[in-house]
Design an enzyme around this catalytic site. Structure first.
Site, PDB file in Angstrom:
ATOM      1  N   CYS A 112      40.005  27.933  48.454  1.00  0.00           N
ATOM      2  CA  CYS A 112      40.464  26.716  49.130  1.00  0.00           C
ATOM      3  C   CYS A 112      41.495  27.080  50.206  1.00  0.00           C
ATOM      4  O   CYS A 112      41.128  27.682  51.203  1.00  0.00           O
ATOM      5  CB  CYS A 112      40.994  25.707  48.104  1.00  0.00           C
TER       6      CYS A 112
ATOM      7  N   HIS B 222      36.473  25.408  44.412  1.00  0.00           N
ATOM      8  CA  HIS B 222      37.117  25.955  43.216  1.00  0.00           C
ATOM      9  C   HIS B 222      36.072  26.189  42.126  1.00  0.00           C
ATOM     10  O   HIS B 222      35.419  25.249  41.680  1.00  0.00           O
ATOM     11  CB  HIS B 222      38.152  24.964  42.669  1.00  0.00           C
TER      12      HIS B 222
ATOM     13  N   GLU C 194      37.401  28.201  39.568  1.00  0.00           N
ATOM     14  CA  GLU C 194      38.363  28.692  38.572  1.00  0.00           C
ATOM     15  C   GLU C 194      38.960  27.584  37.707  1.00  0.00           C
ATOM     16  O   GLU C 194      39.696  27.852  36.768  1.00  0.00           O
ATOM     17  CB  GLU C 194      39.496  29.462  39.271  1.00  0.00           C
TER      18      GLU C 194
END
Length: 236
Positions: free
Chosen positions: A89, A177, A179
């Site tokens: 990001c 994302h 994660e």
């Protein structure tokens, strides 16, 4: 193996990345830049990887956040040494900016779960090996990056075209994302509630949490494959 992780704000940590890298034997040096006394090393030479996470500021807000200049220096230092770099990001946008490409507001914000598509190059890259041509990812951003000269686009989206690129086979920039955990998303939905409700209405927080739990269960295998790929890329 030692990795430097640049965490911009305390509430946006490495999530699944910390778990999988630690399990693979990595030593993680996490610098949380909104904490008193936080600093960055002068060089990346003592590390085997650099990971730059997301955050609420803009990649172009160096005057307000001067350490962003240093992050970009470390990115260029890592690339010059062929040390793997991963940007997520804001981190991906900082890789683009460090390489001379523009970072600017996207036509629309993306908050929530969006489908992205791998390009032909993306289908062949080790980071996305054994992943489907299309899959869902979590997004929370208003800006986008242009491609640096010499970078290769790996993934595209409908409402934000540039979703991932690689530069010189060692710098990997992601707009999205992979994660995050449901707990992380739920926390962001609370602390950034005003932005979320401005984007999608008063029930947005509850909907986002429900969507995330559903997506988390559905994409368990995809997430595991991606994390395996990531460890290989960073360890190469």
């Amino acid at each position: 193996m030692r990795a430097l992780i640049v965490q911009h704000v305390a509430c946006e940590g490495p999530g699944l990345l910390a778990e999988v890298l630690s399990s693979e034997g990595w030593e993680l040096d996490i610098r949380v830049m909104d904490q008193p006394g936080a600093t960055l090393p002068e060089t990346i030479a003592n590390y085997k990887a650099l990971i730059v996470l997301g955050g609420p500021m803009g990649a172009y807000e160096e005057e307000a956040y001067p350490y962003l200049y240093k992050v970009q220096e470390l990115i260029r230092d890592a690339i010059s040494r062929r040390i793997p770099v991963l940007g997520i990001c804001l981190g991906g946008q900082l890789i683009a900016r460090a390489l001379g490409a523009a970072v600017k507001p996207n036509a629309v914000k993306e908050i929530g779960w969006y489908k992205i598509r791998l390009t032909e190059a993306g289908k062949k890259t080790p980071l996305f090996q054994n992943l489907p041509e299309e899959f869902w990812v979590f997004q929370w951003h208003g800006d986008t990056f242009d491609l640096p000269e010499g970078a290769i686009l790996l993934a595209e989206g409908d409402t934000c075209t540039n979703q991932a690129f690689v530069y010189r086979d060692c710098a990997w920039a992601l707009q999205f994302h992979l994660e995050v955990t449901p707990a992380m998303v739920a926390h962001w939905a609370e602390i950034y509630r005003e932005e979320l409700e401005d984007f999608a209405g008063p029930e947005a927080s509850a909907r986002l949490k429900e969507d995330t739990v559903r997506q988390w269960e559905r994409d368990r295998d995809l997430r595991a494959r991606f994390l395996v790929n990531l460890c290989r890329v960073l360890g190469s």
